[in-house]
Design an enzyme around this catalytic site. Structure first.
Site, mmCIF file in Angstrom:
data_model
loop_
_atom_site.group_PDB
_atom_site.id
_atom_site.type_symbol
_atom_site.label_atom_id
_atom_site.label_comp_id
_atom_site.label_asym_id
_atom_site.label_seq_id
_atom_site.Cartn_x
_atom_site.Cartn_y
_atom_site.Cartn_z
ATOM 1 C CG LEU A 66 1.671 -43.037 -34.650
ATOM 2 C CD1 LEU A 66 -0.393 -44.059 -33.728
ATOM 3 C CD2 LEU A 66 1.739 -42.396 -32.794
ATOM 4 C CG ASP A 67 7.384 -45.493 -35.366
ATOM 5 O OD1 ASP A 67 7.407 -45.041 -36.293
ATOM 6 O OD2 ASP A 67 8.618 -46.273 -34.552
ATOM 7 C CG MET A 68 3.656 -50.028 -41.361
ATOM 8 S SD MET A 68 4.966 -51.233 -41.815
ATOM 9 C CE MET A 68 5.921 -51.979 -41.127
ATOM 10 C CB THR A 70 3.325 -47.419 -33.161
ATOM 11 O OG1 THR A 70 4.769 -47.362 -33.199
ATOM 12 C CG2 THR A 70 3.077 -46.422 -32.368
#
Length: 233
Positions: A66-68, A70
């Site tokens: 996951l994106d940082m 998110t």
């Protein structure tokens, strides 16, 4: 030049690690917004979800990211066989993932899809952008769940898994995600201290028992009691 030249990494410390489920083969966690999934190159970027899990479960390996910014549900494998099996499920799109996003404005249609190819916006990395000629196929399904005067809560289902796909696709619709420091305009940015994107639901087949399992992670910006159970699939 990068998109965030003044970025300072301040990962949240509480809760340090939130485990949703664990057995001999897998561990499912709720990643907080602001925490890297894997370590970065710099010494100050070593605190990440992978290292936090490994500190208590040394055999754990990352299967997806996951994106940082998110938050939400993530699964990690605890042995090689589990890693291979879960990786195959993600690669062949046998998993089901649903996200909760709080977006600026109100989509014209209550549900639909965004089918726009994406590519890295190299001069402004890590940003991505729509590129109809050179981009890789990216498809997102969306459904409006609720709305208020300025914003809407939407369920997002990524059919493909491109970097920043949900964020760029919502931007392409004209409805950036609240608190998105890479893509939101000033009005959408001002409404949230964090990115309002959360991986709410994950369904997959257990790598050993072959039982279909589903996991949910509570969301801190949720605008109501949203059920992503059977009726939402």
């Amino acid at each position: 030049m990068v998109a965030n030249p003044d970025f300072i990494y301040r990962p949240p410390k509480s809760p340090y690690l939130s485990v949703v489920y664990q057995d001999d083969d897998i561990v499912v966690v709720n990643k907080p917004s602001g925490l890297l999934t894997v370590p970065g190159r710099l010494p100050e970027h070593q605190d990440c979800l992978e290292n936090r899990v490994k500190s208590v479960l040394p055999s754990a390996t990352i299967v997806h990211r996951l994106d940082m910014a998110t938050s939400g549900v993530m699964i990690m494998a605890l042995n090689k066989a589990a890693h291979v099996d879960i990786s195959r499920q993600f690669e062949k799109r046998l998993t089901q993932k649903h996200y909760l996003a709080h977006i600026y404005g109100h989509p014209k249609e209550a549900q639909g899809e965004v089918d726009l190819p994406l590519i890295c916006d190299w001069p402004n990395r890590p940003k991505q952008k729509v590129d109809l000629e050179h981009g890789k196929k990216a498809l997102t399904q969306y459904q409006v769940l609720s709305s208020d005067e300025e914003t809407s809560l939407v369920k997002l289902t990524p059919v493909t898994g491109r970097s920043h796909q949900l964020r760029v696709h919502m931007l392409a619709l004209g409805h950036p995600i609240i608190g998105d420091r890479l893509y939101a305009h000033d009005m959408a940015l001002a409404l949230g201290e964090r990115l309002h994107l959360h991986a709410k639901f994950l369904r997959l087949t257990h790598p050993v028992s072959k039982k279909v399992m589903q996991f949910e992670a509570p969301c801190t910006f949720d605008l109501g009691d949203v059920d992503f159970g059977e009726e939402m699939i």
